[in-house]
Scaffold this motif. Structure first.
Motif, PDB file in Angstrom:
ATOM      1  N   VAL A  94     -28.262 -13.664  22.130  1.00 45.19           N
ATOM      2  CA  VAL A  94     -29.347 -13.771  21.156  1.00 45.19           C
ATOM      3  C   VAL A  94     -29.728 -15.233  21.019  1.00 45.19           C
ATOM      4  CG1 VAL A  94     -30.046 -13.322  18.777  1.00 45.19           C
ATOM      5  CG2 VAL A  94     -28.439 -11.791  19.900  1.00 45.19           C
ATOM      6  N   TRP A  95     -31.027 -15.488  20.890  1.00 41.37           N
ATOM      7  CA  TRP A  95     -31.502 -16.849  20.643  1.00 41.37           C
ATOM      8  C   TRP A  95     -32.121 -16.877  19.255  1.00 41.37           C
ATOM      9  CZ3 TRP A  95     -31.414 -14.453  25.244  1.00 41.37           C
ATOM     10  CH2 TRP A  95     -30.831 -15.140  26.316  1.00 41.37           C
ATOM     11  N   VAL A  96     -31.523 -17.666  18.372  1.00 43.58           N
ATOM     12  CA  VAL A  96     -31.993 -17.806  17.002  1.00 43.58           C
ATOM     13  C   VAL A  96     -32.366 -19.270  16.800  1.00 43.58           C
ATOM     14  CG1 VAL A  96     -31.437 -17.537  14.561  1.00 43.58           C
ATOM     15  CG2 VAL A  96     -30.494 -15.936  16.245  1.00 43.58           C
ATOM     16  N   ASP A  97     -33.649 -19.513  16.514  1.00 43.00           N
ATOM     17  CA  ASP A  97     -34.135 -20.885  16.344  1.00 43.00           C
ATOM     18  C   ASP A  97     -33.760 -21.766  17.539  1.00 43.00           C
ATOM     19  OD1 ASP A  97     -35.211 -20.246  13.842  1.00 43.00           O
ATOM     20  OD2 ASP A  97     -33.306 -20.655  12.838  1.00 43.00           O
ATOM     21  N   GLY A  98     -33.817 -21.171  18.731  1.00 42.68           N
ATOM     22  CA  GLY A  98     -33.574 -21.921  19.952  1.00 42.68           C
ATOM     23  C   GLY A  98     -32.127 -22.051  20.366  1.00 42.68           C
ATOM     24  N   SER A  99     -31.183 -21.584  19.512  1.00 47.72           N
ATOM     25  CA  SER A  99     -29.759 -21.682  19.831  1.00 47.72           C
ATOM     26  C   SER A  99     -29.242 -20.349  20.347  1.00 47.72           C
ATOM     27  CB  SER A  99     -28.963 -22.100  18.591  1.00 47.72           C
ATOM     28  OG  SER A  99     -29.369 -23.373  18.146  1.00 47.72           O
ATOM     29  N   TYR A 100     -28.352 -20.424  21.327  1.00 51.72           N
ATOM     30  CA  TYR A 100     -27.805 -19.222  21.962  1.00 51.72           C
ATOM     31  C   TYR A 100     -26.506 -18.811  21.283  1.00 51.72           C
ATOM     32  CZ  TYR A 100     -25.673 -16.256  25.547  1.00 51.72           C
ATOM     33  OH  TYR A 100     -25.075 -15.226  26.215  1.00 51.72           O
ATOM     34  N   THR A 101     -26.341 -17.502  21.082  1.00 53.01           N
ATOM     35  CA  THR A 101     -25.082 -16.971  20.580  1.00 53.01           C
ATOM     36  C   THR A 101     -24.859 -15.601  21.195  1.00 53.01           C
ATOM     37  OG1 THR A 101     -23.784 -16.474  18.589  1.00 53.01           O
ATOM     38  CG2 THR A 101     -26.108 -15.854  18.562  1.00 53.01           C
ATOM     39  N   TYR A 102     -23.605 -15.149  21.176  1.00 56.22           N
ATOM     40  CA  TYR A 102     -23.286 -13.820  21.682  1.00 56.22           C
ATOM     41  C   TYR A 102     -23.654 -12.761  20.658  1.00 56.22           C
ATOM     42  CZ  TYR A 102     -20.416 -16.023  25.309  1.00 56.22           C
ATOM     43  OH  TYR A 102     -19.981 -16.756  26.363  1.00 56.22           O
TER      44      TYR A 102
ATOM     45  N   PRO B 200     -31.264 -22.285  26.372  1.00 57.02           N
ATOM     46  CA  PRO B 200     -29.833 -22.420  26.670  1.00 57.02           C
ATOM     47  C   PRO B 200     -29.240 -21.049  26.934  1.00 57.02           C
ATOM     48  CG  PRO B 200     -30.226 -22.618  24.318  1.00 57.02           C
ATOM     49  CD  PRO B 200     -31.579 -22.589  24.968  1.00 57.02           C
ATOM     50  N   GLY B 201     -28.245 -20.988  27.826  1.00 55.56           N
ATOM     51  CA  GLY B 201     -27.626 -19.711  28.153  1.00 55.56           C
ATOM     52  C   GLY B 201     -26.127 -19.817  28.217  1.00 55.56           C
ATOM     53  N   ASP B 202     -25.499 -18.685  28.473  1.00 49.28           N
ATOM     54  CA  ASP B 202     -24.058 -18.642  28.645  1.00 49.28           C
ATOM     55  C   ASP B 202     -23.660 -19.496  29.845  1.00 49.28           C
ATOM     56  OD1 ASP B 202     -21.677 -17.253  30.178  1.00 49.28           O
ATOM     57  OD2 ASP B 202     -21.435 -16.735  28.076  1.00 49.28           O
ATOM     58  N   SER B 203     -22.576 -20.238  29.724  1.00 46.32           N
ATOM     59  CA  SER B 203     -22.167 -21.152  30.801  1.00 46.32           C
ATOM     60  C   SER B 203     -21.742 -20.413  32.058  1.00 46.32           C
ATOM     61  CB  SER B 203     -21.014 -22.046  30.317  1.00 46.32           C
ATOM     62  OG  SER B 203     -19.891 -21.256  29.936  1.00 46.32           O
ATOM     63  N   PHE B 204     -21.423 -19.099  31.916  1.00 43.76           N
ATOM     64  CA  PHE B 204     -20.983 -18.338  33.077  1.00 43.76           C
ATOM     65  C   PHE B 204     -22.135 -17.560  33.704  1.00 43.76           C
ATOM     66  CE2 PHE B 204     -19.313 -14.318  34.859  1.00 43.76           C
ATOM     67  CZ  PHE B 204     -18.561 -14.841  35.889  1.00 43.76           C
ATOM     68  N   THR B 205     -22.917 -16.847  32.876  1.00 40.21           N
ATOM     69  CA  THR B 205     -23.965 -15.990  33.418  1.00 40.21           C
ATOM     70  C   THR B 205     -25.352 -16.616  33.329  1.00 40.21           C
ATOM     71  OG1 THR B 205     -24.298 -14.900  31.293  1.00 40.21           O
ATOM     72  CG2 THR B 205     -22.674 -13.921  32.757  1.00 40.21           C
ATOM     73  N   TYR B 206     -25.489 -17.684  32.554  1.00 43.25           N
ATOM     74  CA  TYR B 206     -26.759 -18.371  32.327  1.00 43.25           C
ATOM     75  C   TYR B 206     -27.728 -17.564  31.463  1.00 43.25           C
ATOM     76  CZ  TYR B 206     -25.196 -21.798  35.706  1.00 43.25           C
ATOM     77  OH  TYR B 206     -24.475 -22.761  36.341  1.00 43.25           O
ATOM     78  N   GLY B 207     -27.921 -16.271  31.743  1.00 42.09           N
ATOM     79  CA  GLY B 207     -28.683 -15.441  30.842  1.00 42.09           C
ATOM     80  C   GLY B 207     -30.057 -15.030  31.313  1.00 42.09           C
ATOM     81  N   LEU B 208     -30.621 -14.058  30.590  1.00 41.99           N
ATOM     82  CA  LEU B 208     -31.971 -13.592  30.821  1.00 41.99           C
ATOM     83  C   LEU B 208     -32.502 -13.030  29.516  1.00 41.99           C
ATOM     84  CD1 LEU B 208     -31.981 -10.210  32.795  1.00 41.99           C
ATOM     85  CD2 LEU B 208     -29.999 -11.066  31.568  1.00 41.99           C
ATOM     86  N   VAL B 209     -33.844 -13.035  29.368  1.00 42.09           N
ATOM     87  CA  VAL B 209     -34.505 -12.553  28.163  1.00 42.09           C
ATOM     88  C   VAL B 209     -35.093 -11.177  28.448  1.00 42.09           C
ATOM     89  CG1 VAL B 209     -36.421 -12.921  26.571  1.00 42.09           C
ATOM     90  CG2 VAL B 209     -35.015 -14.854  27.295  1.00 42.09           C
ATOM     91  N   LEU B 210     -34.727 -10.183  27.617  1.00 43.33           N
ATOM     92  CA  LEU B 210     -35.208  -8.817  27.802  1.00 43.33           C
ATOM     93  C   LEU B 210     -36.085  -8.328  26.654  1.00 43.33           C
ATOM     94  CD1 LEU B 210     -31.917  -7.228  29.165  1.00 43.33           C
ATOM     95  CD2 LEU B 210     -33.951  -7.837  30.473  1.00 43.33           C
ATOM     96  N   GLY B 211     -35.970  -8.953  25.483  1.00 38.43           N
ATOM     97  CA  GLY B 211     -36.753  -8.509  24.341  1.00 38.43           C
ATOM     98  C   GLY B 211     -37.146  -9.664  23.440  1.00 38.43           C
ATOM     99  N   ILE B 212     -38.354  -9.602  22.867  1.00 35.49           N
ATOM    100  CA  ILE B 212     -38.821 -10.621  21.922  1.00 35.49           C
ATOM    101  C   ILE B 212     -39.710  -9.929  20.891  1.00 35.49           C
ATOM    102  CG2 ILE B 212     -40.731 -11.247  23.457  1.00 35.49           C
ATOM    103  CD1 ILE B 212     -40.493 -14.129  22.353  1.00 35.49           C
ATOM    104  N   ASN B 213     -39.408 -10.133  19.592  1.00 36.97           N
ATOM    105  CA  ASN B 213     -40.204  -9.458  18.571  1.00 36.97           C
ATOM    106  C   ASN B 213     -41.304 -10.362  18.039  1.00 36.97           C
ATOM    107  OD1 ASN B 213     -38.970 -11.161  16.694  1.00 36.97           O
ATOM    108  ND2 ASN B 213     -37.747  -9.540  15.740  1.00 36.97           N
ATOM    109  N   ASN B 214     -42.064  -9.875  17.069  1.00 42.44           N
ATOM    110  CA  ASN B 214     -43.211 -10.629  16.582  1.00 42.44           C
ATOM    111  C   ASN B 214     -42.823 -11.836  15.738  1.00 42.44           C
ATOM    112  OD1 ASN B 214     -45.016  -8.967  17.875  1.00 42.44           O
ATOM    113  ND2 ASN B 214     -45.411  -7.683  16.085  1.00 42.44           N
ATOM    114  N   GLN B 215     -41.547 -11.929  15.369  1.00 40.79           N
ATOM    115  CA  GLN B 215     -41.050 -13.110  14.670  1.00 40.79           C
ATOM    116  C   GLN B 215     -40.459 -14.136  15.631  1.00 40.79           C
ATOM    117  OE1 GLN B 215     -40.216  -9.802  13.346  1.00 40.79           O
ATOM    118  NE2 GLN B 215     -42.160 -10.160  12.306  1.00 40.79           N
TER     119      GLN B 215
END
Length: 302
Positions: A42-50, A19-34
């Motif tokens: 930010v995506w936490v447990d699959g949910s998007y937040t600013y 899921p992404g922002d309704s205006f920009t949709y979003g992109l992923v730039l970083g992902i850690n080992n967790q």
């Protein structure tokens, strides 16, 4: 210089649309080992937040470029009426710390290692002078650039080894900074290059002209592109898997290189895309674009 075998295989990773922002949709730039993910949110447990912004107004924007294994995030914040400022979040919902820029006006942070060291650049708004920078314990160090006029630091590993790019005019060279000293990486007969990522084992990725590149122990390897005409790499995991993209006829396909083999990643029903980041579990983050140019944040995972 080495050129690896042009063997092309298919990925066994599944494409997941985030899921992404309704205006920009979003992109992923970083992902850690967790599996925590950052980009223009930010995506936490699959949910998007600013990401938390420090400005508190209606026009503020923030972006996370990298998240380390402690969950610390670096990127930038702006309200579009002031300068972009390099920012550090201890956690995504905490207020960001604005990193010092010294005598410069603009700051931008690309990477934070697990020791909390941050790299990016500072820039003079009026002259356009841009210098690769290290922030360590809130102290700014502007990195040396030799006879070049501009520079950017893109990544730092847990040993404190930094990679990036220096340039003057059309001349652009990939470099490392180790113990404060700059050293150029070889580019063979290519006219220019840049370095974008480094792992804890000293493997470095980037590009020479329009070809994907990998350096180890100071030796350049041009990675295979198979049936494609060119490619580019952004990140490398600690086990040596590399991610980026390959392209032909102006269309980009997200890709990874594993043990020297090119592996293209699924685009689903989308036209093109890019793979920007990978963690040590082999999860890959990036973005896909549809026919209308709308972008969708994605991960490829087992």
């Amino acid at each position: 210089m080495k050129t690896k075998s042009k063997v092309k295989t298919k990925s066994n990773l599944d494409l997941s649309i985030l899921p992404g922002d309704s205006f920009t949709y979003g992109l992923v730039l970083g992902i850690n080992n967790q599996g925590k993910i950052v980009g223009d949110g930010v995506w936490v447990d699959g949910s998007y937040t600013y990401l938390n912004n420090y400005l508190g107004g209606t026009n503020e924007y923030s972006e996370g470029n990298h998240i380390n294994n402690q969950g610390n995030i670096v990127g930038f914040v702006t309200d579009f009426s002031t300068y972009f400022q390099a920012a550090y979040w201890e956690q995504y919902d905490n207020e960001p710390k604005i990193l010092p820029t010294g005598n410069f006006h603009i700051g931008y942070a690309y990477w934070v290692n697990d020791e909390g060291q941050i790299v990016g650049f500072v820039e003079d708004f009026f002259t356009g002078l841009r210098r690769a920078s290290l922030w360590d314990n809130d102290q700014l160090t502007v990195l040396p650039i030799g006879n070049y006029s501009r520079s950017v630091a893109r990544a730092i590993n847990n040993r404190g080894h930094i990679v990036g790019t220096v340039n003057s005019g059309s001349s652009r060279r990939p470099v490392t900074w180790i113990n404060g000293e700059m050293q150029e990486l070889p580019i063979s007969t290519y006219s220019r290059g840049q370095a974008n990522g480094i792992n804890n084992n000293g493997g470095i990725v980037g590009a020479v002209e329009n070809q994907p590149a990998y350096w180890k122990h100071g030796e350049l390897t041009v990675l295979p592109t198979g049936e494609y005409t060119g490619g580019y790499t952004y990140s490398i995991s600690n086990n040596g898997t590399i991610v980026g993209y390959v392209f032909s006829d102006g269309i980009s396909t997200p890709a990874m290189w594993k043990k020297g083999k090119l592996i293209t990643l699924s685009k689903g029903d989308y036209l093109e895309g890019y793979a920007y980041c990978i963690n040590d579990s082999g999860e890959v983050g990036g973005v896909l674009y549809n026919q209308n140019g709308q972008n969708q944040p994605v991960v490829w995972e087992k």
